[in-house]
Structure formats: C-alpha cells, structure tokens
Design a protein around this motif. Sequence first.
Motif, PDB file in Angstrom:
ATOM      1  N   ALA A   1      -2.228   0.972 -37.772  1.00 50.29           N
ATOM      2  CA  ALA A   1      -0.763   0.357 -38.241  1.00 50.29           C
ATOM      3  C   ALA A   1      -0.453  -0.880 -37.616  1.00 50.29           C
ATOM      4  CB  ALA A   1       0.187   1.539 -37.891  1.00 50.29           C
ATOM      5  N   CYS A   2      -0.880  -0.962 -36.339  1.00 46.42           N
ATOM      6  CA  CYS A   2      -0.452  -2.037 -35.556  1.00 46.42           C
ATOM      7  C   CYS A   2      -1.563  -3.040 -35.790  1.00 46.42           C
ATOM      8  CB  CYS A   2      -0.901  -1.765 -33.928  1.00 46.42           C
ATOM      9  SG  CYS A   2       0.308  -0.783 -33.067  1.00 46.42           S
TER      10      CYS A   2
ATOM     11  N   CYS B   1      -3.074   0.358 -28.520  1.00 42.89           N
ATOM     12  CA  CYS B   1      -4.111   0.664 -27.718  1.00 42.89           C
ATOM     13  C   CYS B   1      -3.868  -0.001 -26.256  1.00 42.89           C
ATOM     14  CB  CYS B   1      -5.491   0.118 -28.134  1.00 42.89           C
ATOM     15  SG  CYS B   1      -5.892   0.830 -29.674  1.00 42.89           S
ATOM     16  N   GLN B   2      -3.276  -0.997 -26.115  1.00 45.33           N
ATOM     17  CA  GLN B   2      -2.853  -1.693 -24.898  1.00 45.33           C
ATOM     18  C   GLN B   2      -4.035  -1.782 -23.936  1.00 45.33           C
ATOM     19  OE1 GLN B   2       0.612   0.107 -23.174  1.00 45.33           O
ATOM     20  NE2 GLN B   2       1.723  -0.581 -24.760  1.00 45.33           N
ATOM     21  N   GLY B   3      -5.166  -2.274 -24.466  1.00 45.67           N
ATOM     22  CA  GLY B   3      -6.472  -2.654 -23.543  1.00 45.67           C
ATOM     23  C   GLY B   3      -7.375  -1.445 -23.680  1.00 45.67           C
ATOM     24  N   GLU B   4      -7.082  -0.164 -24.203  1.00 42.06           N
ATOM     25  CA  GLU B   4      -8.110   0.508 -24.202  1.00 42.06           C
ATOM     26  C   GLU B   4      -9.144   0.387 -25.127  1.00 42.06           C
ATOM     27  OE1 GLU B   4      -8.003   4.009 -22.601  1.00 42.06           O
ATOM     28  OE2 GLU B   4      -6.755   3.087 -21.558  1.00 42.06           O
ATOM     29  N   PRO B   5     -10.499   0.831 -24.736  1.00 42.93           N
ATOM     30  CA  PRO B   5     -11.825   0.781 -25.730  1.00 42.93           C
ATOM     31  C   PRO B   5     -11.656   1.104 -27.212  1.00 42.93           C
ATOM     32  CG  PRO B   5     -12.154   2.581 -23.892  1.00 42.93           C
ATOM     33  CD  PRO B   5     -10.729   1.998 -23.679  1.00 42.93           C
ATOM     34  N   LEU B   6     -12.312   0.600 -28.004  1.00 43.24           N
ATOM     35  CA  LEU B   6     -12.197   0.994 -29.592  1.00 43.24           C
ATOM     36  C   LEU B   6     -13.189   1.835 -29.739  1.00 43.24           C
ATOM     37  CD1 LEU B   6     -10.585  -0.263 -32.009  1.00 43.24           C
ATOM     38  CD2 LEU B   6     -12.618  -1.646 -32.364  1.00 43.24           C
TER      39      LEU B   6
ATOM     40  N   PRO C   1     -12.269  -3.934 -25.442  1.00 42.08           N
ATOM     41  CA  PRO C   1     -10.878  -3.431 -25.322  1.00 42.08           C
ATOM     42  C   PRO C   1     -10.126  -3.861 -26.481  1.00 42.08           C
ATOM     43  CG  PRO C   1     -10.856  -5.410 -23.952  1.00 42.08           C
ATOM     44  CD  PRO C   1     -12.246  -4.965 -24.452  1.00 42.08           C
ATOM     45  N   CYS C   2      -9.108  -3.124 -27.034  1.00 43.71           N
ATOM     46  CA  CYS C   2      -8.231  -3.487 -28.013  1.00 43.71           C
ATOM     47  C   CYS C   2      -6.874  -3.830 -27.588  1.00 43.71           C
ATOM     48  CB  CYS C   2      -8.165  -2.333 -29.069  1.00 43.71           C
ATOM     49  SG  CYS C   2      -7.151  -2.744 -30.487  1.00 43.71           S
ATOM     50  N   THR C   3      -6.318  -5.005 -27.637  1.00 45.84           N
ATOM     51  CA  THR C   3      -5.100  -5.429 -27.224  1.00 45.84           C
ATOM     52  C   THR C   3      -3.923  -5.445 -28.208  1.00 45.84           C
ATOM     53  OG1 THR C   3      -5.543  -7.687 -28.301  1.00 45.84           O
ATOM     54  CG2 THR C   3      -6.348  -7.317 -26.024  1.00 45.84           C
ATOM     55  N   CYS C   4      -3.982  -4.307 -29.277  1.00 44.45           N
ATOM     56  CA  CYS C   4      -2.752  -4.206 -30.243  1.00 44.45           C
ATOM     57  C   CYS C   4      -1.986  -3.414 -29.442  1.00 44.45           C
ATOM     58  CB  CYS C   4      -3.209  -3.225 -31.308  1.00 44.45           C
ATOM     59  SG  CYS C   4      -3.631  -1.444 -31.010  1.00 44.45           S
ATOM     60  N   ASP C   5      -0.607  -3.136 -29.703  1.00 41.75           N
ATOM     61  CA  ASP C   5       0.427  -2.690 -29.109  1.00 41.75           C
ATOM     62  C   ASP C   5       0.013  -1.251 -28.852  1.00 41.75           C
ATOM     63  OD1 ASP C   5       1.816  -5.223 -29.043  1.00 41.75           O
ATOM     64  OD2 ASP C   5       2.982  -4.689 -30.739  1.00 41.75           O
TER      65      ASP C   5
ATOM     66  N   MET D   1     -11.198  14.605 -34.365  1.00 43.60           N
ATOM     67  CA  MET D   1      -9.898  14.412 -35.178  1.00 43.60           C
ATOM     68  C   MET D   1      -8.803  14.948 -34.226  1.00 43.60           C
ATOM     69  SD  MET D   1     -10.993  13.592 -37.947  1.00 43.60           S
ATOM     70  CE  MET D   1      -9.760  13.697 -39.034  1.00 43.60           C
ATOM     71  N   THR D   2      -8.989  15.225 -33.125  1.00 43.95           N
ATOM     72  CA  THR D   2      -7.698  15.298 -31.895  1.00 43.95           C
ATOM     73  C   THR D   2      -7.102  13.950 -31.943  1.00 43.95           C
ATOM     74  OG1 THR D   2      -9.179  15.156 -30.127  1.00 43.95           O
ATOM     75  CG2 THR D   2      -8.505  17.171 -30.847  1.00 43.95           C
ATOM     76  N   GLN D   3      -7.901  12.845 -32.295  1.00 43.91           N
ATOM     77  CA  GLN D   3      -7.316  11.578 -31.981  1.00 43.91           C
ATOM     78  C   GLN D   3      -6.893  10.898 -33.034  1.00 43.91           C
ATOM     79  OE1 GLN D   3      -7.496   9.787 -28.830  1.00 43.91           O
ATOM     80  NE2 GLN D   3      -7.989  12.088 -28.310  1.00 43.91           N
ATOM     81  N   GLN D   4      -6.591  11.663 -34.423  1.00 45.29           N
ATOM     82  CA  GLN D   4      -5.932  10.885 -35.541  1.00 45.29           C
ATOM     83  C   GLN D   4      -4.747  10.200 -35.172  1.00 45.29           C
ATOM     84  OE1 GLN D   4      -6.277  13.671 -39.356  1.00 45.29           O
ATOM     85  NE2 GLN D   4      -6.113  15.102 -37.529  1.00 45.29           N
ATOM     86  N   VAL D   5      -3.780  10.749 -34.479  1.00 41.93           N
ATOM     87  CA  VAL D   5      -2.741  10.030 -34.363  1.00 41.93           C
ATOM     88  C   VAL D   5      -2.565   8.686 -33.609  1.00 41.93           C
ATOM     89  CG1 VAL D   5      -0.302  10.262 -32.994  1.00 41.93           C
ATOM     90  CG2 VAL D   5      -1.345  12.179 -34.401  1.00 41.93           C
ATOM     91  N   PRO D   6      -3.577   8.661 -32.565  1.00 43.78           N
ATOM     92  CA  PRO D   6      -3.589   7.310 -31.886  1.00 43.78           C
ATOM     93  C   PRO D   6      -4.292   6.282 -32.593  1.00 43.78           C
ATOM     94  CG  PRO D   6      -4.819   8.978 -30.589  1.00 43.78           C
ATOM     95  CD  PRO D   6      -3.807   9.726 -31.408  1.00 43.78           C
ATOM     96  N   ALA D   7      -5.329   6.769 -33.657  1.00 47.48           N
ATOM     97  CA  ALA D   7      -6.121   6.130 -34.448  1.00 47.48           C
ATOM     98  C   ALA D   7      -5.379   5.278 -35.276  1.00 47.48           C
ATOM     99  CB  ALA D   7      -7.437   6.911 -35.034  1.00 47.48           C
ATOM    100  N   ALA D   8      -4.416   6.374 -36.051  1.00 53.89           N
ATOM    101  CA  ALA D   8      -3.382   5.928 -36.949  1.00 53.89           C
ATOM    102  C   ALA D   8      -2.383   4.844 -36.393  1.00 53.89           C
ATOM    103  CB  ALA D   8      -2.762   7.013 -37.577  1.00 53.89           C
ATOM    104  N   GLY D   9      -1.983   4.920 -35.232  1.00 53.24           N
ATOM    105  CA  GLY D   9      -1.244   4.011 -34.732  1.00 53.24           C
ATOM    106  C   GLY D   9      -1.780   2.871 -34.344  1.00 53.24           C
ATOM    107  N   HIS D  10      -3.340   2.730 -34.030  1.00 54.55           N
ATOM    108  CA  HIS D  10      -4.122   1.763 -34.101  1.00 54.55           C
ATOM    109  C   HIS D  10      -3.967   0.953 -35.471  1.00 54.55           C
ATOM    110  CE1 HIS D  10      -7.467  -1.120 -33.280  1.00 54.55           C
ATOM    111  NE2 HIS D  10      -7.963  -0.255 -34.504  1.00 54.55           N
TER     112      HIS D  10
END
Length: 380
Positions: free
Chosen positions: A303-304, A281-286, A275-279, A292-301
């Motif tokens: 950046a965090c 991802c909050q515990g979601e798996p890496l 799990p990733c504990t960054c703000d 590419m539909t996951q570009q936004v959450p990946a970029a957020g991860h």
Amino acid sequence: MAASAPVPVGGEIPTTVADRVLLQVGSRREARIRPWVDAATSGLVLTGKGALTKAVRLREAGFVAPLLVDEARYQLAYATERAPFPGLDEGPTPLFRSDRLEELMTAHLAFADAALTPTGYVAAGAAGALEAAAARVRRLGDPRVVFCAPVDSGWLYPGALEQFAEVLRSVPGPVAVLLGGRAEPQASAAGLARLLQLVPGAGVLRTGMSAFGALGLGAGFSAFGVDSSMRQVLPPDAQSRRNGGPGSPSVLFAELMNFYLGLTLAGRFNGQAPPCTCDCCQGEPLDRFLDMTQQVPAAGHNACILTGWARQSHALDAVERGAWWRGMCRSALGRYPLWSQRVRHEQGFAVGTDLPVWAHLPVPESAPGWVMGAGREAAR
C-alpha cells in the motif's frame, strides 16, 4: 495543490475521487492497508460481501479519505435483461416502496462518496442486459450514482466496443468499467485505450498496472487491487478455486514494478536484499516476508508503494500522466537484466505480463475531451 484535471469534474465525476488512483481491497482486509491511505491523493474501494457495513464502521470511526463500496455482485451472477442487478431484481416488484436500486444507492451515499451500481457480470454479446442496466440508471437520474459495467473482455473488440461505448455515453452521470475474463494483455490495453477515447472520463476499477495507465489515457478515476483477487474479474461460473494458498505473501518489488512471493524474493536475494525505504518498512530488508504471518506488514508495504505512485500521478497534469507512466514502466523494464545479474540466480526475475504493454503503448499528446452523456456535448 494538486495538478489540474483535464476538464471540469462537477456533475460528471464525483469530485472527491476524480483524478485519483484508489486502492481496492476486500472488506475484511481493509485494516491492513487503511493506515497507509493518503486522503489527499488516493482513497479506498471496499469490495465484496459486507463492504457497505464496513464503510459504515469506517466513517463512524472517523475515516475521512474518499471511499467507494463495490458489492461485487458480478462475481456471483450474470446480468440479464430482466435482472441486470442480481439480488435486487428477483421477486415481485413492491407496490408501495421505492425502487430497490434507488434504496440501495441511497444507503451507499450515506457513507460513500458515490454509489456504485451492483450490476451483474455482462457476458460478451449480452447487449440486452447491458442496455437494461443503463436504462435503470438513466431513470434514476442521480449524478451521484456511478453506472458500473463489469463486462467480459469480448466487449473490447471492434464492433462490440463501439456498441459498449454508445451505451456508456447514454448515461448522463458517471460511469465505471470493470474488465472481466482472461484477455491477452496487449489486446486488453489496446481495447481500453480505444474505449477511453470514446468515453473519456470513465472510471476503471479492480485492475492492476492499468489503474495508472488508464489515467494517462483519459480515465476519470481508477482503482488498483492491492491483492491478486482484487486485480481480476472472473465470470460467475469460472471463479478461481484454490487448492491451498501460497506459503508467503505477495510483495511489490518497486524497482521492477512487479509482485513476487516473499519466499521468491528471499531465494533470489539470498540474504543480500536491499533495504526498503517506504513508510511501512523504514529501511527493513525486502526479503523478510517469509510466511503468512507477515501478511499485514507485506500489505502495508504494498500500500505504501502504491500510495507513493498515486501521489506522483496526482501531482501531474492529466496530459503528463501517460508519458510519466510509460517512462516508469520503461525504466523498470531496463532494470530487470541489472537485478538478475546482481542476484546471480539462474532464474533471475520474471517480467510482469502488463509491464511491457504499458512501456510501449502510445499515449495521448494532449488531454482528451470528455464525453458528456446523452443530450450533452459529444467528444471531439
């Protein structure tokens, strides 16, 4: 309270960006990382076409973090002795208007914390173009204008490096360096270390791991590119041409301090990702960034993670940053065999090219003095 900088920053480095690792992003992608920028310890460098317009909109929307605008004209044209600022210096000089450079810098300063000059790409050996750009900035005489020098890596070799440093020192205000071409990582880091000995306080923009390493070597501020295109500067006639994009976003695996495609991580972990504990991802798996539909959450991860490192760096005194970053890199290197064994994949995890360099590069034992510009106190 943030740790103290090595020297006073008033008049040399814009105080709002001094001592910080900013996040550099294309102007059309800033929304992906903006929510995760820490205004107290980091900031944004908006890059490319439309960057100034986006800066206006962000300020009008209430964005308060430090902000710089890099129009990236070095990606489009070389600096020449007659036209060091492409796009500004073509055509006849206006008779009844102020200097075009001054006009553009004034526009930047209405919304950015400092104005980055739109210097063209300075080829190896193009000393006339480099000096012409510096001379224009000297004539401008505005301490809020940062002389940006996007130079080929050939400027980092002995002889050329000292000439480069002399030009940078001739500018009385702040300066920033963007290293171009495809230099070998060890030579690039060593050249950057020597340059920052000669010109401590210089900014270092559009880079990767060097953004944190440079602060430990005496840089005044730096910027980490949040995607691969923002971590390189190519000559105008050697721009990358992509034949289709990747099938999944690039993801920063913090334990190994390296970026991997989401599909690569999924294949390595085989359903057993931590799990990733960054703000973000909050515990979601890496291993969830599969397309590419996951570009936004990946970029957020990403950046965090980078913002977390920026907070750690900002909390340290300048003299401590080099050893801290070297320790971070060494610890990450030590984890590669452990993670490769854990996932039991025949390919394991590839080590990033920059990581071994920063894990072994010597760091200053004391905070370097600051080079003052022409007519000011020289570095000891």
